[in-house]
Design a protein around this motif. Sequence first.
Motif, PDB file in Angstrom:
ATOM      1  N   ILE A 175       0.905  -0.933   0.206  1.00  0.00           N
ATOM      2  CA  ILE A 175       0.182  -0.029  -0.017  1.00  0.00           C
ATOM      3  C   ILE A 175       0.830   1.310   0.418  1.00  0.00           C
ATOM      4  O   ILE A 175       1.811   1.873   0.778  1.00  0.00           O
ATOM      5  CB  ILE A 175      -0.984   0.222   1.412  1.00  0.00           C
ATOM      6  CG1 ILE A 175      -2.126  -1.470   1.179  1.00  0.00           C
ATOM      7  CG2 ILE A 175      -1.457   1.150   1.581  1.00  0.00           C
ATOM      8  CD1 ILE A 175      -3.409  -1.585   1.507  1.00  0.00           C
ATOM      9  N   GLY A 176       1.028   2.223  -1.372  1.00  0.00           N
ATOM     10  CA  GLY A 176       1.587   2.897  -1.734  1.00  0.00           C
ATOM     11  C   GLY A 176       0.845   4.098  -1.106  1.00  0.00           C
ATOM     12  O   GLY A 176      -0.592   3.834  -0.818  1.00  0.00           O
ATOM     13  N   PRO A 177       1.674   5.362  -1.216  1.00  0.00           N
ATOM     14  CA  PRO A 177       0.296   6.747  -1.215  1.00  0.00           C
ATOM     15  C   PRO A 177      -0.312   7.055  -2.109  1.00  0.00           C
ATOM     16  O   PRO A 177      -1.190   7.459  -1.601  1.00  0.00           O
ATOM     17  CB  PRO A 177       1.450   7.741  -1.326  1.00  0.00           C
ATOM     18  CG  PRO A 177       3.089   7.501  -1.760  1.00  0.00           C
ATOM     19  CD  PRO A 177       2.542   5.522  -1.690  1.00  0.00           C
ATOM     20  N   LYS A 178       0.037   6.839  -2.970  1.00  0.00           N
ATOM     21  CA  LYS A 178      -1.682   6.416  -4.632  1.00  0.00           C
ATOM     22  C   LYS A 178      -2.927   6.001  -3.505  1.00  0.00           C
ATOM     23  O   LYS A 178      -3.687   6.383  -3.519  1.00  0.00           O
ATOM     24  CB  LYS A 178      -1.671   6.516  -5.815  1.00  0.00           C
ATOM     25  CG  LYS A 178      -0.081   7.271  -5.624  1.00  0.00           C
ATOM     26  CD  LYS A 178      -0.313   7.452  -7.644  1.00  0.00           C
ATOM     27  CE  LYS A 178       0.586   8.188  -7.888  1.00  0.00           C
ATOM     28  NZ  LYS A 178       1.178   8.098  -9.389  1.00  0.00           N
ATOM     29  N   LEU A 179      -2.613   4.442  -3.709  1.00  0.00           N
ATOM     30  CA  LEU A 179      -2.529   3.665  -3.457  1.00  0.00           C
ATOM     31  C   LEU A 179      -4.084   4.337  -2.216  1.00  0.00           C
ATOM     32  O   LEU A 179      -5.423   4.056  -1.576  1.00  0.00           O
ATOM     33  CB  LEU A 179      -3.419   2.063  -3.006  1.00  0.00           C
ATOM     34  CG  LEU A 179      -4.275   1.448  -2.714  1.00  0.00           C
ATOM     35  CD1 LEU A 179      -5.469   1.391  -3.307  1.00  0.00           C
ATOM     36  CD2 LEU A 179      -3.461  -0.197  -2.635  1.00  0.00           C
ATOM     37  N   LEU A 180      -3.458   4.384  -0.865  1.00  0.00           N
ATOM     38  CA  LEU A 180      -3.345   4.818   0.759  1.00  0.00           C
ATOM     39  C   LEU A 180      -4.045   5.610   0.463  1.00  0.00           C
ATOM     40  O   LEU A 180      -5.688   6.324   0.820  1.00  0.00           O
ATOM     41  CB  LEU A 180      -2.102   5.476   1.279  1.00  0.00           C
ATOM     42  CG  LEU A 180      -3.039   5.606   2.677  1.00  0.00           C
ATOM     43  CD1 LEU A 180      -3.930   4.384   3.409  1.00  0.00           C
ATOM     44  CD2 LEU A 180      -1.220   5.797   3.737  1.00  0.00           C
TER      45      LEU A 180
END
Length: 189
Positions: A175-180
């Motif tokens: 879970i990276g920044p965009k998905l988060l």
Amino acid sequence: MSGSPPAGSQQQGAVPNPGSPGPSSPTAGNSGSSVLVHVAGAVVHPGVVELPSGSRVYQAIAAAGGELPEAAADAVNLAAVLQDGEQLFIRTKDQAAAVPGPGAQSGAAGAAGPPPGGAVIGPTAGTIVDLNTAGLAELMTLPRVGPVLAQRILDFRRQHGTFATAQELDAVDGIGPKLLASLLPLLRV
């Protein structure tokens, strides 16, 4: 799933009769271990059903009397294993059509992956997923969350305890920044 035999099906809030097993599963009374699942949406008898541990989505739908004619049960992973305390929400065809496609799947969902729009289990549009109580199937209703990523979330929760904030989800591998950022509006703790 339409036309499933009603044998072993339960009415809303009903608990199975140990003397009448379902068509393809042992009774909850025999195994000593069972799960409670809230079956909702486009099924004949929505409500809480008790099934043997290890039961599958198709068995929960049958226990709720089968799906209604307008159900989009073909968009559900009928073979998914149920978790105790989860909600199985069967969308109508109209509701399923309104769900945007998942784009690239997170995790190693494999070539088959979840159906378009993700697994049709769990929240409807506008419903928030509780990060601390959601089961595997409910987590998979989130956009771009496949079975592998959903399992990582559950494993993280087991190892570290409940999430204090939804932002803590960024500590889960994958879970990276965009998905988060895309998930935050859909989550609560």
